[in-house]
Design a protein around this motif. Sequence first.
Motif, mmCIF file in Angstrom:
data_model
loop_
_atom_site.group_PDB
_atom_site.id
_atom_site.type_symbol
_atom_site.label_atom_id
_atom_site.label_comp_id
_atom_site.label_asym_id
_atom_site.label_seq_id
_atom_site.Cartn_x
_atom_site.Cartn_y
_atom_site.Cartn_z
ATOM 1 N N ASP A 81 0.859 -1.187 0.000
ATOM 2 C CA ASP A 81 0.000 0.000 0.000
ATOM 3 C C ASP A 81 0.895 1.237 0.000
ATOM 4 N N TYR A 82 1.320 1.644 -1.202
ATOM 5 C CA TYR A 82 2.298 2.729 -1.322
ATOM 6 C C TYR A 82 1.720 4.088 -0.933
ATOM 7 N N GLU A 83 0.403 4.230 -1.022
ATOM 8 C CA GLU A 83 -0.190 5.509 -0.651
ATOM 9 C C GLU A 83 0.027 5.812 0.826
ATOM 10 N N LYS A 84 0.035 4.781 1.646
ATOM 11 C CA LYS A 84 0.185 4.977 3.090
ATOM 12 C C LYS A 84 1.641 4.899 3.550
ATOM 13 N N SER A 85 2.502 4.292 2.737
ATOM 14 C CA SER A 85 3.898 4.134 3.164
ATOM 15 C C SER A 85 4.666 5.442 2.996
ATOM 16 N N PRO A 86 5.618 5.726 3.886
ATOM 17 C CA PRO A 86 6.401 6.967 3.805
ATOM 18 C C PRO A 86 7.512 6.852 2.768
ATOM 19 N N TYR A 87 8.081 7.989 2.382
ATOM 20 C CA TYR A 87 9.279 7.977 1.552
ATOM 21 C C TYR A 87 10.467 7.548 2.406
ATOM 22 N N ALA A 88 11.466 6.972 1.753
ATOM 23 C CA ALA A 88 12.680 6.573 2.475
ATOM 24 C C ALA A 88 13.322 7.809 3.106
ATOM 25 N N SER A 89 13.781 7.659 4.344
ATOM 26 C CA SER A 89 14.385 8.792 5.054
ATOM 27 C C SER A 89 15.753 9.152 4.480
ATOM 28 N N ASP A 90 16.429 8.154 3.900
ATOM 29 C CA ASP A 90 17.742 8.394 3.302
ATOM 30 C C ASP A 90 18.006 7.297 2.271
ATOM 31 N N LYS A 91 19.167 7.346 1.634
ATOM 32 C CA LYS A 91 19.474 6.366 0.584
ATOM 33 C C LYS A 91 19.599 4.956 1.146
ATOM 34 N N GLY A 92 20.048 4.851 2.386
ATOM 35 C CA GLY A 92 20.171 3.527 3.000
ATOM 36 C C GLY A 92 18.819 2.850 3.125
ATOM 37 N N GLN A 93 17.835 3.615 3.576
ATOM 38 C CA GLN A 93 16.485 3.057 3.695
ATOM 39 C C GLN A 93 15.877 2.793 2.321
ATOM 40 N N LEU A 94 16.211 3.650 1.339
ATOM 41 C CA LEU A 94 15.720 3.443 -0.023
ATOM 42 C C LEU A 94 16.239 2.119 -0.583
ATOM 43 N N ILE A 95 17.513 1.841 -0.327
ATOM 44 C CA ILE A 95 18.092 0.575 -0.786
ATOM 45 C C ILE A 95 17.383 -0.600 -0.121
ATOM 46 N N GLU A 96 16.999 -0.435 1.141
ATOM 47 C CA GLU A 96 16.272 -1.492 1.837
ATOM 48 C C GLU A 96 14.890 -1.690 1.215
ATOM 49 N N PHE A 97 14.220 -0.591 0.832
ATOM 50 C CA PHE A 97 12.944 -0.707 0.114
ATOM 51 C C PHE A 97 13.140 -1.521 -1.158
ATOM 52 N N TRP A 98 14.186 -1.182 -1.894
ATOM 53 C CA TRP A 98 14.480 -1.881 -3.147
ATOM 54 C C TRP A 98 14.780 -3.358 -2.895
ATOM 55 N N ARG A 99 15.521 -3.631 -1.838
ATOM 56 C CA ARG A 99 15.851 -5.022 -1.534
ATOM 57 C C ARG A 99 14.576 -5.833 -1.347
ATOM 58 N N LYS A 100 13.628 -5.296 -0.602
ATOM 59 C CA LYS A 100 12.394 -6.031 -0.343
ATOM 60 C C LYS A 100 11.541 -6.172 -1.606
ATOM 61 N N GLN A 101 11.487 -5.106 -2.410
ATOM 62 C CA GLN A 101 10.678 -5.183 -3.620
ATOM 63 C C GLN A 101 11.291 -6.143 -4.645
ATOM 64 N N ILE A 102 12.611 -6.152 -4.743
ATOM 65 C CA ILE A 102 13.274 -7.104 -5.640
ATOM 66 C C ILE A 102 13.131 -8.524 -5.110
ATOM 67 N N LYS A 103 13.145 -8.644 -3.784
ATOM 68 C CA LYS A 103 12.969 -9.967 -3.186
ATOM 69 C C LYS A 103 11.570 -10.506 -3.494
ATOM 70 N N ILE A 104 10.567 -9.616 -3.503
ATOM 71 C CA ILE A 104 9.203 -10.030 -3.857
ATOM 72 C C ILE A 104 9.181 -10.609 -5.272
ATOM 73 N N SER A 105 9.803 -9.894 -6.212
ATOM 74 C CA SER A 105 9.840 -10.352 -7.607
ATOM 75 C C SER A 105 10.553 -11.693 -7.719
ATOM 76 N N THR A 106 11.667 -11.827 -7.000
ATOM 77 C CA THR A 106 12.444 -13.067 -7.040
ATOM 78 C C THR A 106 11.667 -14.214 -6.417
ATOM 79 N N LEU A 107 11.012 -13.930 -5.295
ATOM 80 C CA LEU A 107 10.249 -14.960 -4.594
ATOM 81 C C LEU A 107 9.093 -15.465 -5.461
ATOM 82 N N ALA A 108 8.458 -14.560 -6.204
ATOM 83 C CA ALA A 108 7.346 -14.961 -7.076
ATOM 84 C C ALA A 108 7.820 -15.947 -8.141
ATOM 85 N N ILE A 109 8.975 -15.660 -8.729
ATOM 86 C CA ILE A 109 9.535 -16.555 -9.750
ATOM 87 C C ILE A 109 9.994 -17.863 -9.109
ATOM 88 N N PHE A 110 10.626 -17.751 -7.941
ATOM 89 C CA PHE A 110 11.103 -18.930 -7.213
ATOM 90 C C PHE A 110 9.936 -19.868 -6.875
#
Length: 701
Positions: free
Chosen positions: A138-167
Amino acid sequence: MKRFKFLLPVLFIASLFLSFQSVADNNPKDKVLLTILRYVLTEGHYHPTEFNDAFSESVYNSFIENLDPSKRYFIQADIDEFSKYKLLIDDQIKNEDLTFFYLVYNRFKERANETKVFYKEILANPFDFNIDESFDMDYEKSPYASDKGQLIEFWRKQIKISTLAIFYDKMKEEETKFEKDSTYQIQPMAVLEKDSRDAVSKNMTEFYERFDELTYADWFTTYINCITEQFDPHTSYFDPSIKKKFDQSMSGKLEGIGARLQKQNEYTKVIELISGGPAWKQGDLEVGDLIVKVAQENGEPLDIVGMRLDDAIEFIKGPKGSNVILTVKKIDGTTQIITITRDIVELEETFVKSSVVKKDGRTFGVIDLPKFYIDFDETNFRNSTTDMVQEIERLKKENVEGLVLDLRNNGGGSLQTAIEISGLFINKGPVVQVKYRGVKPEVKSDIDPKIQWDGPLVVLVNELSASASEIFAAAMQDYKRAVIIGGKQTYGKGTVQSVIDLNQYHNLNEDIGALKLTIQKFYRINGSSNQLEGVHSDIILPDRYTYLEIGERDEKNALKFDKVAPADYTVWNNYENFDAVINSSKKRIALNTTFNLIDENAKWLKNAQDDTLIYLNYDAYKKDIESHEELASKFKAIKDYTTNLTFTSPIYEQTLVLNDTSLAEKREAWHKNLKKDIYIEEALNVLDELTIKPSYHLVKN
């Protein structure tokens, strides 16, 4: 549209000529476009929005959301910097100032380039699917990343979702192979995980290749449409390339799957199935489905999430006879793989067609009208009015005792034909009221006293019946000429648009495109607008869209519902048992176990749509999917439903079917669908009970 041209004063045109000479930057066309758009929108729109701070804030939010709907690129510091322009955009538009656009656009490109680096770093290492973690989509309710470190963590989880779906899919494939052959050696999980990461990496690389092909003009068009959409959801800007596609006439056939698609955030959404097309005939793809992957026959699935709509369509369409395999996220949250054999989608199947049905020894007609079509470009143009007259006359020869007119999924079309077709069922009189801004509504009437069909009539609609469909259904309801049966209410689009060529307002040697502009509003003859409210059915049939956000009322910035004075009309009032038939149907529906199951399914679909939590632990992810599939299986009985009705082609068509195998296949598919259609069945039940007053027959004769 001649009236609109006079809204633009001569002084405005003169001022534009002067403004061309004072442009200082490298994009004079963009500044001129801003000025022209502001005047055309202000002077020409049916209900213009004021350029003020509230407008500015809406444009601000819309543009940022359009660029970064999943909050993958901007960080909070970017948003803080952008926010100083939140209430200034209206002033910038008035002053031909693009400072806000340039700031956000350039920062977006910068952030996008940065993500190219760290997505590769994330995919360089294996994912641990045993860790208990999750991600809320639910991206409408989620906040923006506070810094690049948190942004990378967002990306890690979203990429993990894509990988997990294929897996997950690969694990299922391995299990299926083992079930078929107990000697088969299942691939180690580490190998499957690596293959899944490689697939995501390939998809990401292709995504950025397409992303890099987007031009400055593409992003500027996005910004302009964030401005136009503040007026209403149907007002939009066409840049020259889009305008060219819009102007291209249909060739009469198109090779593909026969589905109209639309971009919804990062997804490709099905908004319409073409009657008689491959997807329609195959039966599994539905309006509201999200296509997430596309595979060619014997090819690997390609992830199209985040892909431009034009690019996604290129992968989906293809030559006749070839197969395309779509991975689809259904509106109930489950995932389904659908194989569709591409074919030629013929416009013939968007024309009126009819079927004769036998019910308890009586004969009725079912007429399907996919849209209100007309073609002014042909000398002897074919239109829905003349086709409808012909179809009714053909059914009369079959001695049908009543008609069901099916307008489900009919998105509208020609106002003229909606009025003319209404006139086929009533004596002459008003059909609809059409209103320009600032003037009294004009009553549009049927002026032909001839009634083509004076027998019982039932009109079948759903939540996707829109515009001209609603004009016709409303007229039949206001005259009490027909029983309206179907969804809780129709789509609710009570406006009309016109495409304005913006090049008539400047002297640049460049094409600046066109504007699709809302210029009129429709009103029923009883004075109510169709806008937002649509047409409320006399008999409400539960369906899967009942609780979902799918109508005009769910669109941002939709124009409001209002009323005008009613027109002068006389209710038809020739049914002997109109209200009794409606009450009888309501009781029948309440006791029908299939309709009750459909309503239960609709409520479940709404809850499933609201569930945005994704588990990143394999066991939890698998359990969640299997739980959805188990619940979904409860509703399979809906698709298995069938009636004891018999549908056949009218006599005139039976000879054609014998000599045309393609037509025979299309009619066989349609009749098969009609036999399984509980909505058609109930419409026929209503038709079976409707009786005309004896006095009407006496007067008629």
